[in-house]
Scaffold this motif. Structure first.
Motif, PDB file in Angstrom:
ATOM      1  N   LEU A   1       0.891  -1.309  -0.103  1.00 57.46           N
ATOM      2  CA  LEU A   1      -0.051   0.082  -0.074  1.00 57.46           C
ATOM      3  C   LEU A   1       1.079   1.178   0.084  1.00 57.46           C
ATOM      4  O   LEU A   1       0.549   2.260  -0.826  1.00 57.46           O
ATOM      5  N   GLN A   2       1.897   1.133   0.670  1.00 57.48           N
ATOM      6  CA  GLN A   2       2.823   2.190   0.719  1.00 57.48           C
ATOM      7  C   GLN A   2       3.943   2.517  -0.454  1.00 57.48           C
ATOM      8  O   GLN A   2       3.814   3.629  -1.126  1.00 57.48           O
ATOM      9  N   GLU A   3       4.203   1.415  -1.238  1.00 60.88           N
ATOM     10  CA  GLU A   3       4.957   1.617  -2.294  1.00 60.88           C
ATOM     11  C   GLU A   3       4.520   1.644  -3.677  1.00 60.88           C
ATOM     12  O   GLU A   3       4.965   2.042  -4.688  1.00 60.88           O
ATOM     13  N   LYS A   4       3.251   0.828  -3.665  1.00 61.29           N
ATOM     14  CA  LYS A   4       2.249   1.056  -4.907  1.00 61.29           C
ATOM     15  C   LYS A   4       3.421   0.392  -6.122  1.00 61.29           C
ATOM     16  O   LYS A   4       3.409   0.963  -7.151  1.00 61.29           O
ATOM     17  N   PRO A   5       3.820  -0.816  -5.958  1.00 61.39           N
ATOM     18  CA  PRO A   5       4.294  -1.453  -7.099  1.00 61.39           C
ATOM     19  C   PRO A   5       3.791  -1.857  -8.175  1.00 61.39           C
ATOM     20  O   PRO A   5       2.524  -1.750  -8.133  1.00 61.39           O
ATOM     21  N   ASN A   6       4.119  -2.069  -9.299  1.00 65.11           N
ATOM     22  CA  ASN A   6       3.474  -2.744 -10.552  1.00 65.11           C
ATOM     23  C   ASN A   6       3.468  -4.160 -10.526  1.00 65.11           C
ATOM     24  O   ASN A   6       2.611  -4.844 -10.922  1.00 65.11           O
ATOM     25  N   TYR A   7       4.496  -4.709 -10.002  1.00 69.57           N
ATOM     26  CA  TYR A   7       4.767  -6.235  -9.884  1.00 69.57           C
ATOM     27  C   TYR A   7       5.203  -6.537  -8.562  1.00 69.57           C
ATOM     28  O   TYR A   7       5.940  -5.642  -7.678  1.00 69.57           O
ATOM     29  N   LEU A   8       4.926  -7.650  -7.798  1.00 69.17           N
ATOM     30  CA  LEU A   8       5.552  -8.187  -6.580  1.00 69.17           C
ATOM     31  C   LEU A   8       6.126  -9.524  -6.773  1.00 69.17           C
ATOM     32  O   LEU A   8       5.462 -10.243  -7.777  1.00 69.17           O
ATOM     33  N   LEU A   9       7.253  -9.791  -6.938  1.00 71.42           N
ATOM     34  CA  LEU A   9       8.193 -10.889  -7.119  1.00 71.42           C
ATOM     35  C   LEU A   9       8.509 -11.760  -6.029  1.00 71.42           C
ATOM     36  O   LEU A   9       8.964 -11.417  -5.139  1.00 71.42           O
ATOM     37  N   VAL A  10       8.247 -13.118  -6.321  1.00 72.11           N
ATOM     38  CA  VAL A  10       8.717 -13.995  -5.101  1.00 72.11           C
ATOM     39  C   VAL A  10       9.493 -15.120  -5.864  1.00 72.11           C
ATOM     40  O   VAL A  10       9.263 -15.497  -6.649  1.00 72.11           O
ATOM     41  N   TYR A  11      10.079 -15.995  -5.036  1.00 71.60           N
ATOM     42  CA  TYR A  11      10.913 -17.206  -5.345  1.00 71.60           C
ATOM     43  C   TYR A  11      10.473 -18.296  -4.649  1.00 71.60           C
ATOM     44  O   TYR A  11      10.147 -18.201  -3.414  1.00 71.60           O
ATOM     45  N   GLY A  12      10.437 -19.612  -5.462  1.00 73.39           N
ATOM     46  CA  GLY A  12      10.369 -20.719  -4.757  1.00 73.39           C
ATOM     47  C   GLY A  12       8.798 -20.885  -3.921  1.00 73.39           C
ATOM     48  O   GLY A  12       8.014 -20.886  -4.529  1.00 73.39           O
TER      49      GLY A  12
ATOM     50  N   ILE B   1      -2.286  -6.229  -7.377  1.00 74.29           N
ATOM     51  CA  ILE B   1      -1.002  -6.306  -7.937  1.00 74.29           C
ATOM     52  C   ILE B   1      -0.367  -7.813  -8.504  1.00 74.29           C
ATOM     53  O   ILE B   1      -0.523  -8.676  -8.030  1.00 74.29           O
ATOM     54  N   LYS B   2       0.012  -7.753  -9.946  1.00 70.99           N
ATOM     55  CA  LYS B   2       0.379  -8.668 -10.536  1.00 70.99           C
ATOM     56  C   LYS B   2       1.649  -9.527  -9.634  1.00 70.99           C
ATOM     57  O   LYS B   2       2.449  -8.740  -9.337  1.00 70.99           O
ATOM     58  N   VAL B   3       1.602 -10.712  -9.752  1.00 71.26           N
ATOM     59  CA  VAL B   3       2.603 -11.372  -9.074  1.00 71.26           C
ATOM     60  C   VAL B   3       3.514 -12.190 -10.042  1.00 71.26           C
ATOM     61  O   VAL B   3       2.986 -12.986 -11.277  1.00 71.26           O
TER      62      VAL B   3
ATOM     63  N   LEU C   1      -0.223 -14.071  -1.744  1.00 76.91           N
ATOM     64  CA  LEU C   1      -1.422 -13.572  -1.354  1.00 76.91           C
ATOM     65  C   LEU C   1      -1.665 -12.069  -0.937  1.00 76.91           C
ATOM     66  O   LEU C   1      -2.779 -11.717  -1.505  1.00 76.91           O
ATOM     67  N   ALA C   2      -0.572 -11.396  -0.528  1.00 74.84           N
ATOM     68  CA  ALA C   2      -0.935 -10.135  -0.232  1.00 74.84           C
ATOM     69  C   ALA C   2      -1.159  -9.268  -1.394  1.00 74.84           C
ATOM     70  O   ALA C   2      -1.937  -8.420  -1.499  1.00 74.84           O
ATOM     71  N   ALA C   3      -0.171  -9.478  -2.569  1.00 74.78           N
ATOM     72  CA  ALA C   3      -0.138  -8.746  -3.657  1.00 74.78           C
ATOM     73  C   ALA C   3      -1.548  -9.029  -4.587  1.00 74.78           C
ATOM     74  O   ALA C   3      -2.086  -8.204  -4.960  1.00 74.78           O
ATOM     75  N   SER C   4      -1.715 -10.158  -4.587  1.00 77.83           N
ATOM     76  CA  SER C   4      -2.868 -10.867  -5.469  1.00 77.83           C
ATOM     77  C   SER C   4      -4.443 -10.193  -4.767  1.00 77.83           C
ATOM     78  O   SER C   4      -5.493  -9.624  -5.451  1.00 77.83           O
TER      79      SER C   4
END
Length: 360
Positions: free
Chosen positions: A86-97, A114-116, A107-110
């Motif tokens: 909510l603070q950063e307002k990213p275009n994407y959230l990236l996760v590994y593994g 926000i696209k994961v 879960l937080a992004a979706s």
């Protein structure tokens, strides 16, 4: 268009993968990366040393969440990551593994639309008793860009109907292969741990997965087998603090050599100097293959099926008899005919290019 990516990492394997992708991001214009460290691995030997050695950008946020049960850990991470999104307002959230950090970020992004981006998508052990299997399945399902490390992973997604969903899947190769190629050239062979073991034969072993450490029968069988092998060759075990505490509490006799967890560069050196790798780790199975070592995997299944199918990796579960049999078959044998199973070492660059393409 400037693309902002919020990257969530929390465990040792994710630090290693992030080093390749973050380096690729830094080499292009138009992408800003903000890193969240959940704190899942918090000990300096499991965390800070990897940031120092691998030149990963300093995380802007550290949630310092660790040592809790799965639900509590995942819930607190989800809450913390949501506030940062909510603070950063990213275009994407990236996760590994496939860790709790992975699932919490996805879960937080979706839920906030926000696209994961999921790196290492499509892996399956088909063992729903593993928390990692639950994490990777759920993360894949809410992701928009799924970057698979192997053709097997792509087929898993196809079999689950992903071709009919509103998302993109790509076989880009394995970012851990990128990292191993890059950092194996930077090993400090004069480090104390590598100097100490450079002239003696040893088996390198790790033991940390909950299916082994939380099951007393499995743990005793594995340790019994390791104790037997240690009568003929030194077994070197950089032991996870959690596993060390469990063994101590159960008062299990250990006849092999336990050392403190080591940094990534020292681990690469130990793999290269070893005569065999034994593990229940996912990442170490591949690192052994990349560095031309046979591997005995103390699990009943693996998501890296191509290693087993090609005879580079052998599943021995917690079976002491099978452990001793396979040890005698492959100890000190050289793996020199490895097929190119994990791409060409350019996975991170391909990922960044595709993110830019689909963000435009």
């Amino acid at each position: 268009m400037m693309i902002k990516i919020l990257t969530v990492i929390g465990a040792r394997p994710q630090f290693i993968k992030a080093s390749a992708v973050s380096r690729a991001i830094q080499n292009v214009e138009g992408i800003e990366e903000v890193i969240i460290h959940t704190g899942q691995h918090f000990d300096d030997k499991m965390s800070q040393i990897f940031f120092d050695e691998l030149s990963i950008p300093v995380p802007k946020y550290n949630l310092d969440i660790h040592g809790l049960k799965h639900g509590s850990m995942t819930g607190r991470m989800l809450e913390g990551i949501e506030e940062i999104i909510l603070q950063e307002k990213p275009n994407y959230l990236l996760v590994y593994g496939d860790t709790n950090s992975t699932l919490a970020g996805a879960l937080a992004a979706s839920k906030l639309h926000i696209k994961v981006i999921h790196i290492e998508a499509g892996l399956r052990s088909f063992n729903m008793n593993m928390p990692e299997e639950i994490n990777r399945i759920l993360t894949d399902r809410v992701s928009s860009l799924l970057f698979c490390p192997t053709e097997t992973a792509m087929k898993n997604l196809q079999n689950e109907g992903y071709d009919h969903l509103d998302l993109k899947t790509f076989n880009v190769g394995d970012v851990m292969y990128d990292t191993t190629l890059y950092f194996s050239q930077l090993v400090n062979w004069g480090s104390p741990i590598l100097e100490r073991y450079k002239n003696q034969p040893f088996v390198l072993c790790t033991l940390h997965r909950a299916e082994n450490t939380d099951n007393l029968d499995r743990l005793r069988n594995i340790i019994k087998g390791l104790n037997e092998i240690s009568k003929s060759v030194n077994i070197l075990v950089p032991l996870h603090p959690r596993t060390r505490n469990i063994i101590k509490e159960l008062n299990i006799e250990i006849n092999f050599e336990i050392i403190e967890p080591v940094g990534y560069l020292d681990m690469l050196g130990l793999i290269q100097n070893s005569r065999l790798v034994m593990t229940d780790s996912g990442g170490l199975q591949k690192e052994a293959f990349f560095l031309e070592k046979y591997c005995l995997t103390m699990r009943d299944e693996t998501e890296w099926v191509e290693l087993v199918n090609n005879g580079y990796n052998f599943l021995i579960g917690a079976n002491e008899e099978l452990m001793l049999k396979m040890f005698n078959e492959v100890f000190d044998k050289k793996l020199t005919d490895g097929k190119p199973l994990y791409g060409d070492g350019q996975a991170a660059e391909k990922i960044v290019t595709l993110i830019q393409e689909y963000a435009s």
